[in-house]
Design an enzyme around this catalytic site. Sequence first.
Site, mmCIF file in Angstrom:
data_model
loop_
_atom_site.group_PDB
_atom_site.id
_atom_site.type_symbol
_atom_site.label_atom_id
_atom_site.label_comp_id
_atom_site.label_asym_id
_atom_site.label_seq_id
_atom_site.Cartn_x
_atom_site.Cartn_y
_atom_site.Cartn_z
ATOM 1 N N SER A 82 5.582 1.374 6.530
ATOM 2 C CA SER A 82 5.914 2.602 6.092
ATOM 3 C C SER A 82 7.492 2.963 6.318
ATOM 4 C CB SER A 82 4.945 3.754 6.324
ATOM 5 O OG SER A 82 3.739 3.592 6.111
HETATM 6 N N1 SAH Z 1 0.316 1.897 8.999
HETATM 7 C C1 SAH Z 1 1.075 0.721 8.507
HETATM 8 C C2 SAH Z 1 1.513 0.608 7.102
HETATM 9 C C3 SAH Z 1 0.199 0.059 6.277
HETATM 10 S S1 SAH Z 1 0.565 -0.427 4.840
HETATM 11 C C4 SAH Z 1 2.373 0.507 9.524
HETATM 12 O O1 SAH Z 1 2.488 1.061 10.256
HETATM 13 O O2 SAH Z 1 2.508 -0.676 9.233
HETATM 14 C C5 SAH Z 1 -1.292 0.073 4.162
HETATM 15 C C6 SAH Z 1 -2.344 -0.767 5.075
HETATM 16 O O3 SAH Z 1 -3.559 -0.476 4.667
HETATM 17 C C7 SAH Z 1 -2.421 -2.272 4.697
HETATM 18 O O4 SAH Z 1 -2.128 -3.319 5.553
HETATM 19 C C8 SAH Z 1 -3.672 -2.509 3.818
HETATM 20 O O5 SAH Z 1 -4.009 -3.880 3.954
HETATM 21 C C9 SAH Z 1 -4.572 -1.392 4.395
HETATM 22 N N2 SAH Z 1 -5.585 -1.094 3.765
HETATM 23 C C10 SAH Z 1 -5.806 -0.892 2.478
HETATM 24 N N3 SAH Z 1 -7.131 -0.315 2.042
HETATM 25 C C11 SAH Z 1 -7.775 -0.216 3.251
HETATM 26 C C12 SAH Z 1 -8.907 0.015 3.862
HETATM 27 N N4 SAH Z 1 -9.931 0.487 2.640
HETATM 28 N N5 SAH Z 1 -9.291 0.125 5.150
HETATM 29 C C13 SAH Z 1 -8.444 -0.181 5.948
HETATM 30 N N6 SAH Z 1 -7.190 -0.596 5.622
HETATM 31 C C14 SAH Z 1 -6.780 -0.673 4.347
#
Ligand code: SAH
Length: 242
Positions: free
Chosen positions: A92
Amino acid sequence: MKILRLIALLLLTTFVAGVQPADSFEMQRQLMVREVADMAAETRSYTGKNRFDERVMQAMGRVPRHEFVPESVRSHAYANRPLPIGNGQTISQPYIVALMTDLGEVRENSVVLEIGTGSGYQAAVLAELVRHVYTIEIVEVLGKTAERTLGRLGYDNVTVRIGDGYGGWPEHAPFDAILVTAAPEELPPALVEQLKPGGKLIVPVGSQQAPQSLKVVSRDAAGRVTMRDVLPVGFVPMQSGE
Ligand code: SAH
C-alpha cells in the site's frame, strides 16, 4: 606517513561505501514521512484531522520499507505510492498505511489483526506500536516471504497465517483493532464480531468497478456498533478462499 594516509583513505572509502546506501534510504524515508504529513494536512476535510498521531509518524520513520519490496522496485521504495510486490498484489501507499494505522487508534498493549499481509510492511508499522500483530495472507508465497522479512528484521511480535482472512482469527479474538488491506464487497460480519468494546475495524468496502470507501467501524464500551466513511480508496479485491 604516506602509508598511513593510504590506510586512512582505504578505511574512509570502505566506511563511505558501507554506509552510503543505508544513509540514502534513511534520508529518503524522512522525505517520505514529510510527504505523508503534507498529504495528511491536504486530506483533513475527509479525515477530520490535520495530522496523524506522532507515534504513527515515528513508526513510519523507522520501518525500512525498502526491505519489503522486490529488488526491481527498491529504488522507488520511499515514493508515496503503492508498488508491485508480485502475484498481482501491491504494497500500500505509505500515506494509506499511516492513515489506517492512525484510524486504528492502537496502544502499546493492543492486540491487532491484519487481513492481507502482502509484503508485511503494514504489519511491521503496527508491530512498532502494539503488543502483538496477527496477520493473515491468502497467497502462500507472499505470506511466507513476509514472514521471513519480518523475522529477519527482528519483528518477533508478528504471527503470520496463510489462509482466507474473511472469517478473521477467532482463536485470538477479540482484537483492539482490525485492519483490512484488501477490499471485500460487503462488510465481513465475523470481523465486526471480533472487535473488542472500544475497538476499531478499518476496512475498504466496495467493488472493483467504483472507488471503494474506507470505513471505520467502532464498537463502543456498551457493545454498540457505529460506522463512518472516511475516504474513497482503491485496494486490490479481497479473494475468497473457496
Ligand atoms: N498490507 C499489505 C498490502 C497488501 S495488498 C502490505 O503492507 O504490503 C492486499 C493483500 O491481501 C494481498 O497480498 C492479497 O493476496 C491479500 N488478500 C486478498 N484476499 C485475502 C483474503 N481473503 N484473506 C487474506 N488475504 C487476502
